[in-house]
Design an enzyme around this catalytic site. Structure first.
Site: not given
Ligand code: HMG
Length: 402
Positions: A85, A117, A247, A256, A323
Site C-alpha cells: 500500500e 494491509c 495482523h 485485543k 483497513s
C-alpha cells in the site's frame, strides 16, 4: 472439490532497515510516559528506513533471501506479485522493479496487489489457487509483502510506524507451511478507518474506530472459517490450533484480537492462553513495528523462528486484516524441518546488529523522505538494491543481480 495438492510456503525471506528508534526515547521526546508506548501499545522499537531504501529495495532484498534459501535461481518462478500500500508509482508495479533488480526470467506474470494491509494476503491466496488448480504447471509463485508504514510526526499513529518486507516462495510440497485448501474465512465491508489520500505520504487514521473495525472483521472472518470447518467437537474452537498469528499493527492489537477471539469461543478467561498461543509471534513485530502487508507474515516468521520443533506437524491459525476493509482467517500445518530452516535466517541476530537512532536523527530522516520521490540521483556506494533518485521521471536503483 479442490484438487488435493499439498501447497504452501516453501521458503521465507525477510528484509528490514538497519536502523531503528527506541519507543521509550520517542515517548520521552513527545512528553508521554514510555510505558504507554512500550506496555500500552506493546512496541519496543520501530524500524526507520534509510534514504536509499524504499518499498522496492526492501522487496528485492526479501525476495533474494527467499530464493536463496530455497536454492532457486528464479527460473522456476512463474508468478511474481507484490502486495503493498506504499507503492512507488501510480502505474508501474513494485514487482517489475523487483523482477529487474533480481534478473528474474521473462516468462512470468508480474503485478502488484492493493488492499491496505490485506494486499499481500490477496496475492498469496490467488497464487495458492493458481498452483492448486494445476495452471502453474509445476512453477512456483513469489509473493512479496513490502511496505513503509508512515504516519505524521507528532500524530497518535506516530509510534505505530515501521518498515519491512516479507517474501514468500509458494510451491507444491512446501517445506515451511502447508496451507489448508478451501478453508479460508473471509469478511469485507466499506469503512473509513484508515486510508492514504493520493496527495499525502502519511496515512490518515481514525485510530480507535480502526481497532473496532479490526475486531469486527476478525469476528466475521473467524465465524466464516468455523462455518467451513465445522464446530469444535470439545473444548474451545481455537484450541485446534497450536498457535495463532494475527495482523500486528502494534503488539497490543494482537492482545485485543486474541481476547476477542477467545471470547467468541466462550472462554471465561480469554487472556489465559495468550502467551501459549500468541506470544512467540510478537517477538519480531515488537522490534520492527507495523509493516502493513507483511505484518501477519512477520508474525508468522517470528512464531516459526522462535518456537521449538514441537510445533512441527501442528496446525496454526492466521488472521490477515486490511483497513477499508477486508479480512481473512486461514490455517496451515507446520512442515517437518521448518523450525530449523527459519532459525537459519538468524533474524534475531540481524535485529540485534541494527543501529539505534536518536529522535533528532529520526525526525531529520522523516523530513528528508518528503523529497525522496522527486530528488535527483545521489552518488551512492555500490551496494546491491539501493534507491538512488529520479532521473527523467524514472526511478533509478543501484546494482541488482543480472
Ligand atoms: P492513542 O489514543 O494515543 O492511545 O492511540 P490510547 O489512549 O488508546 O492508549 C493506548 C493504550 O495504552 C491503552 O490501552 C491505554 O490504556 C494504554 P488499551 O485500553 O488499548 O488496552 N496506556 C498506558 N499503558 C501503560 N502506561 C501508561 C499508559 N497510558 C495509556 N502510562 C492508537 C492508540 C493505536 C489508536 C494509535 O496509535 C493509532 O491510531 N495507530 C494507528 C492505527 C492502528 O494501528 N490501528 C490498528 C487497527 S487497524 C489496522 O490494523 C490496519 C492498519 O495496519 C493499516 C492497514 O490495514 O493498512 C493500521
Amino acid at each position: 472439490m479442490l484438487p488435493s495438492r499439498s501447497v504452501g510456503i516453501d521458503s521465507i525471506g525477510v528484509a528490514f532497515p538497519a536502523q531503528y528508534l527506541e519507543l521509550a526515547d520517542l515517548a520521552e521526546a513527545r512528553g508521554v510516559a514510555p510505558s504507554k508506548f512500550v506496555d500500552g501499545l506493546g512496541i519496543r522499537r520501530m524500524a526507520v528506513p534509510a534514504q536509499d531504501e524504499d518499498t522496492v529495495t526492501l522487496a528485492a532484498r526479501a525476495a533474494r533471501e527467499a530464493l536463496q534459501h530455497a536454492s532457486s535461481s528464479g527460473e522456476d518462478v512463474g508468478l511474481l506479485a507484490v502486495g503493498t500500500e506504499t507503492a512507488v508509482d501510480h502505474s508501474k508495479p513494485v514487482a517489475s522493479f523487483v523482477q529487474g533488480l533480481l534478473g528474474l526470467p521473462r516468462a512470468m506474470r508480474v503485478f502488484e496487489t492493493k488492499h491496505a494491509c490485506y494486499g499481500g494476503t490477496a496475492a498469496l491466496q490467488l497464487a495458492l489457487d493458481w498452483i492448486r488448480s494445476g495452471s502453474a504447471r509445476g512453477k512456483k509463485a513469489l509473493v512479496i509483502c513490502s511496505d513503509i508504514a508512515r504516519y505524521g510526526v507528532r500524530t497518535a499513529g506516530e509510534p505505530t510506524q515501521g518498515a519491512g518486507a516479507v517474501a514468500l516462495l509458494l510451491s507444491e510440497n512446501p517445506r515451511i507451511l502447508q496451507l489448508d485448501a478451501g478453508q479460508s474465512g473471509v469478511f469485507a465491508q466499506d469503512v473509513n478507518d484508515f486510508w492514504r489520500p493520493l496527495y499525502s505520504k502519511d496515512a490518515v487514521v481514525d485510530g480507535h474506530y480502526s481497532v473496532k473495525c479490526y475486531l469486527e472483521a476478525l469476528e466475521g472472518a473467524y465465524r466464516d472459517y468455523q462455518s467451513l470447518t465445522g464446530p469444535a467437537s470439545e473444548g474451545f474452537f481455537s484450541d485446534r490450533f497450536a498457535a495463532l498469528a494475527y495482523h500486528v499493527p502494534y503488539g497490543k492489537m494482537a492482545v485485543k484480537a486474541h481476547r476477542h477471539l477467545r471470547g467468541l469461543d466462550g472462554d471465561p478467561t480469554p487472556e489465559a492462553s495468550f502467551d501459549r498461543l500468541v506470544g512467540a509471534s510478537l517477538r519480531f513485530p515488537s522490534e520492527i513495528g507495523n509493516v502493513y502487508t507483511g505484518s501477519l507474515y512477520l508474525a508468522l516468521t517470528s512464531l516459526l523462528a522462535t518456537s521449538g520443533t514441537e510445533l512441527e506437524g501442528q496446525r496454526v491459525g492466521l488472521f490477515s486484516y486490511g483497513s477499508g476493509s477486508c479480512a481473512e482467517f486461514f490455517s496451515g500445518t507446520v512442515c517437518a524441518g521448518a523450525i530449523a530452516r527459519m532459525q537459519s535466517l538468524r533474524i534475531a541476530e540481524r535485529l540485534a546488529a541494527r543501529r539505534k537512532l536518536t529522535v533528532d536523527e529520526y525526525e531529520a530522516i522523516m523530513a528528508a523522505r518528503e523529497r525522496m520521490d522527486s530528488r535527483a540521483p545521489e552518488a551512492a556506494a555500490p551496494a546491491p538494491f539501493q534507491y538512488l533518485g529520479v532521473e527523467e521521471h524514472r526511478r533509478t536503483y543501484g546494482p541488482g543481480l543480472s
